[in-house]
Structure formats: structure tokens, C-alpha cells
Design an enzyme around this catalytic site. Sequence first.
Site, PDB file in Angstrom:
ATOM      1  N   ASP A   1       0.847  -1.203   0.000  1.00  0.00           N
ATOM      2  CA  ASP A   1       0.000   0.000   0.000  1.00  0.00           C
ATOM      3  C   ASP A   1       0.885   1.257   0.000  1.00  0.00           C
ATOM      4  O   ASP A   1       0.383   2.371  -0.075  1.00  0.00           O
ATOM      5  CB  ASP A   1      -1.006  -0.008   1.151  1.00  0.00           C
ATOM      6  CG  ASP A   1      -0.347   0.022   2.515  1.00  0.00           C
ATOM      7  OD1 ASP A   1       0.892  -0.101   2.587  1.00  0.00           O
ATOM      8  OD2 ASP A   1      -1.073   0.171   3.522  1.00  0.00           O
TER       9      ASP A   1
ATOM     10  N   GLU B   1       9.567  -4.179  10.193  1.00  0.00           N
ATOM     11  CA  GLU B   1       9.925  -2.869   9.626  1.00  0.00           C
ATOM     12  C   GLU B   1      10.455  -1.928  10.706  1.00  0.00           C
ATOM     13  O   GLU B   1       9.802  -1.690  11.723  1.00  0.00           O
ATOM     14  CB  GLU B   1       8.711  -2.239   8.940  1.00  0.00           C
ATOM     15  CG  GLU B   1       9.040  -0.876   8.357  1.00  0.00           C
ATOM     16  CD  GLU B   1       8.035  -0.352   7.339  1.00  0.00           C
ATOM     17  OE1 GLU B   1       7.083  -1.092   6.989  1.00  0.00           O
ATOM     18  OE2 GLU B   1       8.209   0.791   6.890  1.00  0.00           O
TER      19      GLU B   1
ATOM     20  N   ASP C   1      -1.199  -6.270  -0.481  1.00  0.00           N
ATOM     21  CA  ASP C   1      -1.310  -5.635   0.840  1.00  0.00           C
ATOM     22  C   ASP C   1      -2.770  -5.292   1.128  1.00  0.00           C
ATOM     23  O   ASP C   1      -3.472  -4.788   0.261  1.00  0.00           O
ATOM     24  CB  ASP C   1      -0.497  -4.331   0.798  1.00  0.00           C
ATOM     25  CG  ASP C   1       0.265  -4.073   2.075  1.00  0.00           C
ATOM     26  OD1 ASP C   1       0.090  -4.834   3.039  1.00  0.00           O
ATOM     27  OD2 ASP C   1       1.040  -3.095   2.095  1.00  0.00           O
TER      28      ASP C   1
ATOM     29  N   LYS D   1      -1.049  -9.475   2.863  1.00  0.00           N
ATOM     30  CA  LYS D   1      -0.275  -9.001   4.020  1.00  0.00           C
ATOM     31  C   LYS D   1      -1.159  -8.103   4.872  1.00  0.00           C
ATOM     32  O   LYS D   1      -1.914  -7.277   4.346  1.00  0.00           O
ATOM     33  CB  LYS D   1       0.971  -8.236   3.569  1.00  0.00           C
ATOM     34  CG  LYS D   1       1.763  -7.677   4.749  1.00  0.00           C
ATOM     35  CD  LYS D   1       3.136  -7.180   4.341  1.00  0.00           C
ATOM     36  CE  LYS D   1       3.140  -5.802   3.751  1.00  0.00           C
ATOM     37  NZ  LYS D   1       2.601  -4.742   4.635  1.00  0.00           N
TER      38      LYS D   1
HETATM   39  O1  KIV Z   1       3.543  -1.168   1.659  1.00  0.00           O
HETATM   40  C1  KIV Z   1       4.716  -1.579   1.597  1.00  0.00           C
HETATM   41  O2  KIV Z   1       5.443  -1.353   0.633  1.00  0.00           O
HETATM   42  C2  KIV Z   1       5.231  -2.355   2.723  1.00  0.00           C
HETATM   43  C3  KIV Z   1       6.690  -2.657   2.749  1.00  0.00           C
HETATM   44  C4  KIV Z   1       7.450  -1.473   3.156  1.00  0.00           C
HETATM   45  C5  KIV Z   1       6.995  -3.838   3.564  1.00  0.00           C
HETATM   46  O3  KIV Z   1       4.487  -2.699   3.586  1.00  0.00           O
END
Ligand code: KIV
Length: 280
Positions: free
Chosen positions: A48, A186, A87, A117
Site C-alpha cells: 500500500d 519494519e 497488501d 499481508k
Molecule cells: O507497503 C509496503 O510497501 C510495505 C513494505 C514497506 C513492507 O508494507
Amino acid sequence: MAEREKVRITHLKKMKEQGQKITMLTAYDYPTARLEDEAGIDIMLVGDSLGMVVLGYEDTVPVTMEDMIHHTKAVARGTERALVVGDMPFMSFQVSVEDTMKNAGRLLKEGMAQAVKLEGGEEVLPQTRALVKAGIPVMGHLGLTPQSVNQLGGFKVQGKEVAEAKKLIDDARLLEEAGIFSLVLECIPAPLAREITSELKVPTIGIGAGPDCDGQVLVVHDMLGMYQRFVPRFVRRYGEIGESMKEAFQRYMEDVRNGKFPAESESFSMDEETIKKLFS
Ligand code: KIV
């Protein structure tokens, strides 16, 4: 695993067991997905983060399910080998388990992702369990969870105090018990990421979490130098594509202004007979 064999979640666990590092990058469109896939990346995350690096928002909070599905579809069309993870955007999984199931299902059915995710620890256990039970592979995400930027008070390193660090270790254990296949860590101190990595059987993927995670991820626009608004300390630049693009735009403008573009070889001709009939 054969060189061009499709990456599955079972391969990732084996890679951890064999001490083989896992590579992950974000991707948001078809051409980038093609290039990353041809390069042999293991996991492509349609993060995201697209809200910031592609859509120009200040943070990831405004990103919608429609945005995620649109970009995940494009990435899936450009990918043969890598595992594609979609995501779950802010408020697509926080309201209820039922909502989470519907939204995650859309990322797989419409977006053609192979996994989703979810940001968060203890608070997302019911959602995680329900998704895994329904056959949807879940990647966890702990530490700096950008969707909670307003609660965290900015993009800051997490887990520096004892209580905070212990909570992250507990959350990681609980997420593993709930069935995640992998965990993004992270922006946490490297020794804490090393401890979590050694405690878990599932692979950890770090971003700003030191060298001891089982794999690493970067936002593709950051590592290529295409997003210049804010560059976190943990980013390493592997290209200066933003500068190359600007230079190319300027050369094009100069050629147009000087009448050097297009040349004869870049134009279409007409036979003399037709020209005579038309214009004399
Ligand atoms: O949204 C994203 O790109 C992420 C990564 C930084 C792991 O969650």
C-alpha cells in the site's frame, strides 16, 4: 527449487531452513513486475506504499481496496515466477473478520495475488486465523506499521524500549501460532530482529531491521531513486532512475524545441504522385 519454478510459500520455509536469503521488492505495475520477475526476485509485494510513491498521498491511509486490486492485477499479469503478495489497505481488515475475508478474497480472486499481508499483532489474530483457515496465505507485518502512522506519531524506529520490544516478540510468536507464512519486520533495532528471526520457524523479511532477517525487502521506487520526497536511512540506492528520467525528458524537450525531433527516419513518407495529386 528449479530456477524458473513458481515460488510457493513452502519454498520460503525451506529457504529459511537452508539459510538461503529471501529477496522481496515492491511492484505496482506490469512493466516493473516483468523486470523484477525476469531478474528472479522471490516475492513481489504490491504494497500500500503505492499510495505514497505512485499516487502521491502523504501516507498510506487513503489507499482503497479498488486501488490495491487495480495495481495487484497489473503486477500479476507481469509475473510468472515470483510469489505475488497483495497488501490489505487501511480499514479493509480492522472492522471485522467478515470484512477481512471478503476483502482478502477479492485480492486473490480479482487481483490474482497468491497471498495477502496484514499490519498488526495481537489485534489481528482473529482475522489471521480466519484467513488461514479459509486457505488464504497471510504475511504478517510488525514494527513500524505505516497505516498506524497517526497513532505512532510519525515514521519512527519501533521496539527500542524493553516493554515495546517484549510486545513485538510476543506478537511475532502469536502471529506464527495463528498461521502466518512469513513476517515483515519494519524499522526495528537489528538485535531485536535477530532474536525474533531465531525464535520463529517462518521466515522474517526485514526493512530497516538489520542483516539477520531471513530476507530483505525495499520499496522499488526508493531503491531506484524514483521517489525523492523522503528517503529513509535504511534505503540503499541501486539506481538513479529518477535522474535518468529527468535527463531524458530534458533532452527530448530540447530536441522538440530545436526541431531535431522527429528526424526523417522517425517520420512517414508519401509517394510523389500522391503528393502532386493532393497539393498541386
Ligand atoms: O507497503 C509496503 O510497501 C510495505 C513494505 C514497506 C513492507 O508494507
